[in-house]
Design an enzyme around this catalytic site. Structure first.
Site, PDB file in Angstrom:
ATOM      1  N   GLY A  71     -44.050 -15.459 -59.563  1.00 19.41           N
ATOM      2  CA  GLY A  71     -44.265 -14.507 -58.483  1.00 19.41           C
ATOM      3  C   GLY A  71     -43.041 -13.641 -58.192  1.00 19.41           C
ATOM      4  O   GLY A  71     -43.161 -12.432 -57.963  1.00 19.41           O
ATOM      5  N   THR A  72     -41.886 -14.243 -58.205  1.00 15.21           N
ATOM      6  CA  THR A  72     -40.678 -13.480 -57.903  1.00 15.21           C
ATOM      7  C   THR A  72     -40.489 -12.365 -58.929  1.00 15.21           C
ATOM      8  O   THR A  72     -40.213 -11.209 -58.574  1.00 15.21           O
ATOM      9  CB  THR A  72     -39.441 -14.418 -57.892  1.00 15.21           C
ATOM     10  OG1 THR A  72     -39.659 -15.416 -56.889  1.00 15.21           O
ATOM     11  CG2 THR A  72     -38.162 -13.667 -57.606  1.00 15.21           C
ATOM     12  N   ASN A 147     -48.082 -16.567 -47.076  1.00 12.23           N
ATOM     13  CA  ASN A 147     -47.740 -17.942 -47.426  1.00 12.23           C
ATOM     14  C   ASN A 147     -47.610 -18.857 -46.216  1.00 12.23           C
ATOM     15  O   ASN A 147     -47.802 -20.054 -46.312  1.00 12.23           O
ATOM     16  CB  ASN A 147     -46.450 -17.981 -48.258  1.00 12.23           C
ATOM     17  CG  ASN A 147     -45.379 -17.045 -47.764  1.00 12.23           C
ATOM     18  OD1 ASN A 147     -45.640 -15.865 -47.543  1.00 12.23           O
ATOM     19  ND2 ASN A 147     -44.179 -17.549 -47.571  1.00 12.23           N
ATOM     20  N   SER A 195     -48.614 -16.550 -59.627  1.00 12.14           N
ATOM     21  CA  SER A 195     -47.681 -17.576 -60.066  1.00 12.14           C
ATOM     22  C   SER A 195     -48.446 -18.857 -60.385  1.00 12.14           C
ATOM     23  O   SER A 195     -49.313 -19.268 -59.606  1.00 12.14           O
ATOM     24  CB  SER A 195     -46.689 -17.831 -58.928  1.00 12.14           C
ATOM     25  OG  SER A 195     -45.804 -18.853 -59.273  1.00 12.14           O
ATOM     26  N   HIS A 197     -47.520 -22.049 -60.465  1.00  6.63           N
ATOM     27  CA  HIS A 197     -47.296 -23.324 -59.767  1.00  6.63           C
ATOM     28  C   HIS A 197     -47.994 -23.426 -58.413  1.00  6.63           C
ATOM     29  O   HIS A 197     -48.029 -24.491 -57.811  1.00  6.63           O
ATOM     30  CB  HIS A 197     -45.796 -23.630 -59.650  1.00  6.63           C
ATOM     31  CG  HIS A 197     -45.032 -22.855 -58.628  1.00  6.63           C
ATOM     32  ND1 HIS A 197     -44.714 -23.384 -57.400  1.00  6.63           N
ATOM     33  CD2 HIS A 197     -44.511 -21.606 -58.639  1.00  6.63           C
ATOM     34  CE1 HIS A 197     -44.004 -22.492 -56.709  1.00  6.63           C
ATOM     35  NE2 HIS A 197     -43.872 -21.405 -57.437  1.00  6.63           N
ATOM     36  N   CYS A 325     -40.076 -21.737 -49.380  1.00  3.71           N
ATOM     37  CA  CYS A 325     -39.269 -21.074 -50.400  1.00  3.71           C
ATOM     38  C   CYS A 325     -37.837 -20.862 -49.918  1.00  3.71           C
ATOM     39  O   CYS A 325     -36.971 -20.558 -50.689  1.00  3.71           O
ATOM     40  CB  CYS A 325     -39.892 -19.733 -50.785  1.00  3.71           C
ATOM     41  SG  CYS A 325     -41.458 -19.947 -51.615  1.00  3.71           S
TER      42      CYS A 325
HETATM   43  C1  LIG Z   1     -46.379 -14.861 -51.260  1.00  6.07           C
HETATM   44  C2  LIG Z   1     -45.402 -15.319 -52.310  1.00  6.07           C
HETATM   45  N1  LIG Z   1     -44.904 -14.420 -53.168  1.00  6.07           N
HETATM   46  C3  LIG Z   1     -44.024 -14.780 -54.121  1.00  6.07           C
HETATM   47  C4  LIG Z   1     -43.603 -16.077 -54.245  1.00  6.07           C
HETATM   48  C5  LIG Z   1     -42.625 -16.421 -55.325  1.00  6.07           C
HETATM   49  O1  LIG Z   1     -43.295 -17.026 -56.408  1.00  6.07           O
HETATM   50  P1  LIG Z   1     -42.488 -17.889 -57.496  1.00  6.07           P
HETATM   51  O2  LIG Z   1     -42.170 -19.192 -56.823  1.00  6.07           O
HETATM   52  O3  LIG Z   1     -43.455 -18.057 -58.627  1.00  6.07           O
HETATM   53  O4  LIG Z   1     -41.301 -17.119 -57.880  1.00  6.07           O
HETATM   54  C6  LIG Z   1     -44.080 -17.045 -53.357  1.00  6.07           C
HETATM   55  C7  LIG Z   1     -43.602 -18.441 -53.419  1.00  6.07           C
HETATM   56  O5  LIG Z   1     -43.675 -19.173 -52.463  1.00  6.07           O
HETATM   57  C8  LIG Z   1     -45.017 -16.647 -52.368  1.00  6.07           C
HETATM   58  O6  LIG Z   1     -45.515 -17.540 -51.499  1.00  6.07           O
END
Ligand SMILES: Cc1ncc(COP(=O)(O)O)c(C=O)c1O
Length: 389
Positions: A71-72, A147, A195, A197, A325
């Protein structure tokens, strides 16, 4: 001691079927999809199959799927890949830090950034996005589901606003994927990130939908992987795992899992809200707004969320205060603050996010433990004693 994991929005366990699907790609099928020999061809076939599955999941062409690290990376790619000095970027104050920090970075480099505030319910009003438009608006990025609160945004209407303004539209669908159907054609977006996971796949792998013709500059350069949109030898076990995970997620969207999850979440929520001095975050006129099935976010007056997280952990219950996160950070949640909660109430909020495998017994256990813990902590609470602001 019994452990009940109610932090699915932080991460999920990899389903056994996913592990099984991945296993050969570390060992006997270890080939590099770019190699021309048989081992390479087998790997290429697996990559192609995973891409077919992702295209089905997104409802797009196979050539519009780009595998990445999660996601990042997807969020960063949308922002860094499209915006140049002099452009205007619209996003919201409740996005994940993968969007907000990238927005800060491009702002330092001469991009104008507008953060649209949510309503107290956590909903972003499409009209507020429209009002933020400027002639140089190039990109709008809005999350599908938040989230922390699970609140779902009206992305179709927002995409239409972007389209009419000639801007690109990116959706961070990390928390929506697997909980509501993803359909990039219906959504009308140019870009969408997910993402693995968060959907019972492995960590460190994800995928992005990039609509054909979108002039997205890649973050990574090198080999010609992913149609030159993301250089680097593909994480084939991870990609195969992601594909298996979304296949299972598609089934779970149709086999009654989501209804069962909604019932469990609602029973949990109703029970928790019976505790005096509690309330639900994400409401409009006293009723929850549209949200994903597995999440509830509740404040507990006179308590510190962190203390409650720790006390519940000692009882075997994993939940989260603010966003997992950013664990370790003691700042109140930027999402809840943007929704207008004061610092004390934002700090007193907890997120319960259920796994699809959650059971009645899990909910019973949490409903038994939380009132006891809350009562005990309130007796000790400096907030209750008026010594903490
Ligand atoms: C809404 C949202 N975007 C992006 C991310 C980031 O994803 P990743 O952990 O795969 O980098 C998260 C992770 O918690 C998320 O909740």
């Amino acid at each position: 001691m019994r452990r009940v994991y109610m932090d699915a929005n932080a991460t999920t366990p990899v389903f056994p079927e996913v592990v099984e699907a991945m296993r050969p790609y570390w060992t006997e099928r270890f080939g590099n999809p770019s190699s021309i020999h048989l081992d390479g061809q087998q790997a290429r076939t697996a990559l192609d199959r995973a891409r077919e599955t992702m295209a089905e999941f997104f409802n797009c062409r196979e050539a519009e799927v780009v595998f990445n690290s999660g996601g990042t990376e997807g969020d960063n790619t949308a922002i860094f890949g499209l915006l140049r000095p002099g452009d205007h970027f619209i996003t919201t104050a409740i996005e994940h830090s993968a969007v907000l920090q990238a927005a800060e970075r491009v702002a330092q480099r001469g991009v104008e950034v507008t953060l649209v505030a949510p309503q107290p319910s956590g909903l972003i009003r499409p009209d507020d996005l429209r009002a933020a438009l400027r002639p140089n608006t190039r990109l709008i990025s809005v999350m599908l589901a938040n989230n922390e609160t699970g609140v779902l945004q009206a992305v179709e209407e927002m995409a239409e606003i972007a389209r009419a303004a000639g801007a690109f539209f990116h959706i961070d669908a990390v928390q929506g994927a697997g909980k509501v159907p993803i359909d990039v054609r219906r959504f009308g977006c140019h870009l969408l990130s997910i993402s693995a996971h968060k959907v019972h796949g492995p960590k460190g792998v994800g995928a992005m939908f990039v609509r054909r013709g979108t002039p997205l500059e890649s973050l990574l350069v090198g080999g010609s992987h992913e149609r030159r949109q993301r250089a680097g030898t593909e994480n084939l076990p991870g990609i195969v795992g992601l594909a298996k995970a979304v296949q299972l997620a598609m089934i779970s969207l149709e086999d009654g899992t989501i209804d069962r999850l909604t019932e469990l979440r609602d029973r949990l929520e109703t029970g928790l809200l019976r505790i005096p001095g509690t309330g639900l975050n994400g409401c409009e006129d006293g009723r929850p707004v549209s949200r994903v099935a597995n999440t509830t976010n509740i404040w507990f007056d006179q308590l510190e969320g962190e203390a409650l997280v720790i006390a519940l952990d000692l009882k075997g219950i994993a939940v989260s205060g603010g966003s997992a996160c950013h664990s370790g950070a003691t700042e109140p949640s930027h999402v809840l603050m943007a929704m207008g909660l004061d610092k004390t109430r934002a700090r007193a909020s907890l997120r319960f996010s259920l796994l699809k495998t959650a059971t009645e017994a899990d909910v019973d256990y949490v409903l038994q433990a939380v009132p006891e813990v809350v009562e005990r902590l309130r007796e000790l609470s400096p907030v209750a004693a008026g010594t903490l602001g």
